[in-house]
Design a protein around this motif. Structure first.
Motif, PDB file in Angstrom:
ATOM      1  N   ASP A 138      20.679  10.492   0.301  1.00 63.68           N
ATOM      2  CA  ASP A 138      21.081  10.340   1.709  1.00 63.68           C
ATOM      3  C   ASP A 138      21.171  11.706   2.400  1.00 63.68           C
ATOM      4  O   ASP A 138      20.720  11.875   3.534  1.00 63.68           O
ATOM      5  CB  ASP A 138      22.453   9.648   1.805  1.00 63.68           C
ATOM      6  CG  ASP A 138      22.373   8.174   1.392  1.00 63.68           C
ATOM      7  OD1 ASP A 138      21.275   7.770   0.934  1.00 63.68           O
ATOM      8  OD2 ASP A 138      23.373   7.456   1.520  1.00 63.68           O
ATOM      9  N   ASN A 191      16.327  10.357  -7.679  1.00 61.69           N
ATOM     10  CA  ASN A 191      17.221   9.320  -8.221  1.00 61.69           C
ATOM     11  C   ASN A 191      16.963   9.068  -9.704  1.00 61.69           C
ATOM     12  O   ASN A 191      17.877   8.797 -10.475  1.00 61.69           O
ATOM     13  CB  ASN A 191      17.068   8.018  -7.432  1.00 61.69           C
ATOM     14  CG  ASN A 191      17.665   8.158  -6.038  1.00 61.69           C
ATOM     15  OD1 ASN A 191      18.623   8.908  -5.832  1.00 61.69           O
ATOM     16  ND2 ASN A 191      17.074   7.480  -5.057  1.00 61.69           N
ATOM     17  N   ASP A 226      21.309   4.870   0.821  1.00 59.89           N
ATOM     18  CA  ASP A 226      22.193   4.002   0.031  1.00 59.89           C
ATOM     19  C   ASP A 226      23.425   3.569   0.811  1.00 59.89           C
ATOM     20  O   ASP A 226      23.797   2.398   0.814  1.00 59.89           O
ATOM     21  CB  ASP A 226      22.665   4.752  -1.232  1.00 59.89           C
ATOM     22  CG  ASP A 226      21.517   4.924  -2.219  1.00 59.89           C
ATOM     23  OD1 ASP A 226      20.671   4.017  -2.283  1.00 59.89           O
ATOM     24  OD2 ASP A 226      21.470   5.967  -2.905  1.00 59.89           O
ATOM     25  N   SER A 227      24.045   4.521   1.468  1.00 62.58           N
ATOM     26  CA  SER A 227      25.358   4.234   2.054  1.00 62.58           C
ATOM     27  C   SER A 227      25.221   3.812   3.519  1.00 62.58           C
ATOM     28  O   SER A 227      24.498   4.447   4.298  1.00 62.58           O
ATOM     29  CB  SER A 227      26.225   5.494   1.913  1.00 62.58           C
ATOM     30  OG  SER A 227      26.950   5.732   3.081  1.00 62.58           O
ATOM     31  N   ALA A 254      23.654  13.243  -7.732  1.00 61.12           N
ATOM     32  CA  ALA A 254      24.946  12.683  -7.322  1.00 61.12           C
ATOM     33  C   ALA A 254      24.677  11.484  -6.408  1.00 61.12           C
ATOM     34  O   ALA A 254      23.560  11.296  -5.908  1.00 61.12           O
ATOM     35  CB  ALA A 254      25.747  13.745  -6.597  1.00 61.12           C
ATOM     36  N   LYS A 255      25.712  10.695  -6.178  1.00 62.99           N
ATOM     37  CA  LYS A 255      25.560   9.428  -5.453  1.00 62.99           C
ATOM     38  C   LYS A 255      24.875   9.601  -4.097  1.00 62.99           C
ATOM     39  O   LYS A 255      23.983   8.850  -3.733  1.00 62.99           O
ATOM     40  CB  LYS A 255      26.948   8.801  -5.267  1.00 62.99           C
ATOM     41  CG  LYS A 255      26.911   7.396  -4.661  1.00 62.99           C
ATOM     42  CD  LYS A 255      28.272   6.744  -4.765  1.00 62.99           C
ATOM     43  CE  LYS A 255      28.234   5.332  -4.192  1.00 62.99           C
ATOM     44  NZ  LYS A 255      28.122   5.319  -2.731  1.00 62.99           N
ATOM     45  N   ASN A 256      25.271  10.629  -3.335  1.00 63.21           N
ATOM     46  CA  ASN A 256      24.752  10.751  -1.970  1.00 63.21           C
ATOM     47  C   ASN A 256      23.613  11.751  -1.809  1.00 63.21           C
ATOM     48  O   ASN A 256      23.232  12.074  -0.690  1.00 63.21           O
ATOM     49  CB  ASN A 256      25.894  11.169  -1.017  1.00 63.21           C
ATOM     50  CG  ASN A 256      26.730   9.944  -0.651  1.00 63.21           C
ATOM     51  OD1 ASN A 256      26.225   8.835  -0.655  1.00 63.21           O
ATOM     52  ND2 ASN A 256      27.998  10.169  -0.343  1.00 63.21           N
ATOM     53  N   ASP A 257      23.065  12.251  -2.942  1.00 62.60           N
ATOM     54  CA  ASP A 257      22.030  13.292  -2.838  1.00 62.60           C
ATOM     55  C   ASP A 257      20.855  12.858  -1.973  1.00 62.60           C
ATOM     56  O   ASP A 257      20.414  13.579  -1.080  1.00 62.60           O
ATOM     57  CB  ASP A 257      21.530  13.696  -4.232  1.00 62.60           C
ATOM     58  CG  ASP A 257      22.434  14.745  -4.867  1.00 62.60           C
ATOM     59  OD1 ASP A 257      23.432  15.119  -4.211  1.00 62.60           O
ATOM     60  OD2 ASP A 257      22.164  15.174  -5.998  1.00 62.60           O
TER      61      ASP A 257
END
Length: 468
Positions: free
Chosen positions: A385, A374, A411-412, A380-383
């Protein structure tokens, strides 16, 4: 009368004339039975009959060395000396050999009835390497003749430097020898004679290929990075060759284009990229050598990955660097540069590392890995996860507390629900689902209820039904 082939008789008669020293008559007899070869470039020494003639001329003439103390030689000895002057260069200084009648006789038969290889081999036997090379060039013989007749005898008798000097004397730019030199390199590579190959490439000033040979010296046979640590001089040599090549290219671009037909070409951009790879490999080698020395190293791979391999191997290097430091953070910086420089699939590497950490039961280090990913600034946003989901896909037996910690770090919410479902933690999946926006929550809870039904979890099934 009997219709037999007279060839054998003529040959025997010719040999008898030779033994009697009647060279002219011998030529006449042999002319009736000897034939020139169909293909002068065939890889043999011509017919057996021709070989017998040459062998006789070479061997039966006994060498007699004339020294300065021969003033008192009797007339008979002198006569014998003059009649049987040696063919071998050891016995006479160069220049005189060409005037020897038996030497000239050998050349007559070879040029009339022998192959190019036979002529060249004759010159080589009598230390007339220059004549052998000139004959090869004049007849434009194929490279196999060069290898068989000149190159192999030269390196086997330790005369490779002499050969190189002559090649340069005859053609300082080496262009006319290009085809032969490349063929010699291929031959040495097939034979695994890499040290002779490297020496030849340096002589040819073929810096790109010489660098490639140094890569082999660096990587070949090494079983650990401790071993590679001791072979780092080859990395410096690779850099030297590439830098010299760059200088030559920049010098020649100013003037008219240089011929360089047989030397391997490479764009300046590619060369710079390779130099960068070498620098990075040096860093990797020092780091992993240190890890192995301090005993931090845990991975025991059968093959040793380096940055000189394909992309999969480079990804293995990145994984190795992350996993072998004292902690994840220590090697992450170098691994990150490897991923960036070679534009590798980062998520795939991180997932591999995470799976390895699960195997080693180092769950807290997975969290450290996610933190590094991070903070790298390019994730990327979901890496993060996806890394966890990939792990859960493969490992169902992570201890409950560590599993919860990992899923909590996601995160999600959607990914959390997916993770809980994968691990059959349906109650937790339900609790996150009901917090979602109404329409989505209904879909998710229905899904959880189906899973509860099929797995026989009546409690969660009832909760879901009541909420719906």
């Amino acid at each position: 009368k009997s219709g037999l082939d007279p060839g054998g008789a003529w040959h025997a008669w010719g040999m008898a004339c030779l033994k009697a020293g009647n060279l002219t008559s011998a030529r006449e007899k042999f002319n009736r039975c000897l034939k020139p070869p169909m293909d002068l470039n065939q890889l043999n020494h011509g017919s057996r009959l021709v070989q017998d003639v040459i062998q006789y001329l070479e061997s039966t003439v006994k060498p007699v060395l004339i020294t300065d103390d021969d003033y008192f030689a009797t007339l008979r000895e002198l006569e014998a000396t003059l009649r049987t002057r040696s063919l071998s260069l050891e016995m006479m200084c160069e220049g005189k050999i060409q005037h020897n009648s038996y030497y000239q006789e050998c050349l007559f038969y070879l040029h009339s009835y022998g192959t190019n290889l036979a002529i060249i081999s004759f010159y080589m036997r009598h230390d007339c390497m220059r004549e052998a090379l000139l004959h090869l060039l004049n007849k434009e013989s194929p490279s196999e003749v060069f290898i068989e007749g000149i190159f192999i005898p030269s390196y086997e008798s330790g005369k490779l430097h002499m050969l190189e000097n002559l090649l340069e004397t005859i053609d300082p730019g080496l262009e006319s020898w290009g085809v032969y030199l490349i063929a010699a390199c291929k031959y040495l590579q097939r034979k695994n004679y890499y040290h002779i190959l490297y020496e030849l490439q340096q002589f040819m000033k073929d810096h790109v290929r010489a660098a490639m040979t140094c890569i082999r010296f660096f990587t070949h046979g090494a079983k650990s990075y401790t071993e590679l640590g001791g072979k780092q001089m080859w990395l410096l040599k690779i850099k030297d060759h590439l830098k010299v090549y760059l200088q030559e290219v920049s010098r020649s671009s100013g003037r008219k284009k240089m011929a360089f037909t047989f030397r391997k070409k490479m764009s300046a951009t590619d060369v710079s990229r390779h130099i960068n790879t070498v620098d990075l490999q040096m860093e990797v080698t020092k780091f992993l050598h240190q890890c192995e020395s301090s005993g931090a190293s845990q991975m025991t791979d059968s093959s040793l990955p380096t940055l000189f391999g394909n992309n999969n191997m480079k990804m293995d290097v990145a994984c190795k660097v992350i996993l072998e430091g004292k902690n994840i953070e220590e090697g992450f910086g170098i691994a990150f540069r490897v991923l960036q420089d070679f534009q590798l699939e980062a998520t795939e590497v991180y997932s591999k590392v995470a799976k390895q950490l699960v195997k080693q039961q180092k769950y807290s280090e997975i969290q450290q890995l996610l933190k590094c990913v991070n903070e790298s600034g390019v994730a990327a946003k979901n890496d993060g996860d996806n890394i966890i989901l990939n792990c859960l896909n493969e490992f169902k037996n992570i201890p409950a507390e560590d599993l919860d910690n990992l899923i909590q770090d996601m995160d999600s919410d959607e990914n959390k629900i997916q993770a809980y479902m994968m691990c059959n933690k349906l109650r937790s999946a339900y609790l996150v689902s009901v917090r979602q926006e109404k329409a989505r929550a209904v879909q998710l809870v229905q899904h959880v209820r189906q899973l509860a039904e099929s797995s026989g979890d009546d409690v969660v099934k009832a909760i879901c039904a009541q909420w719906l």
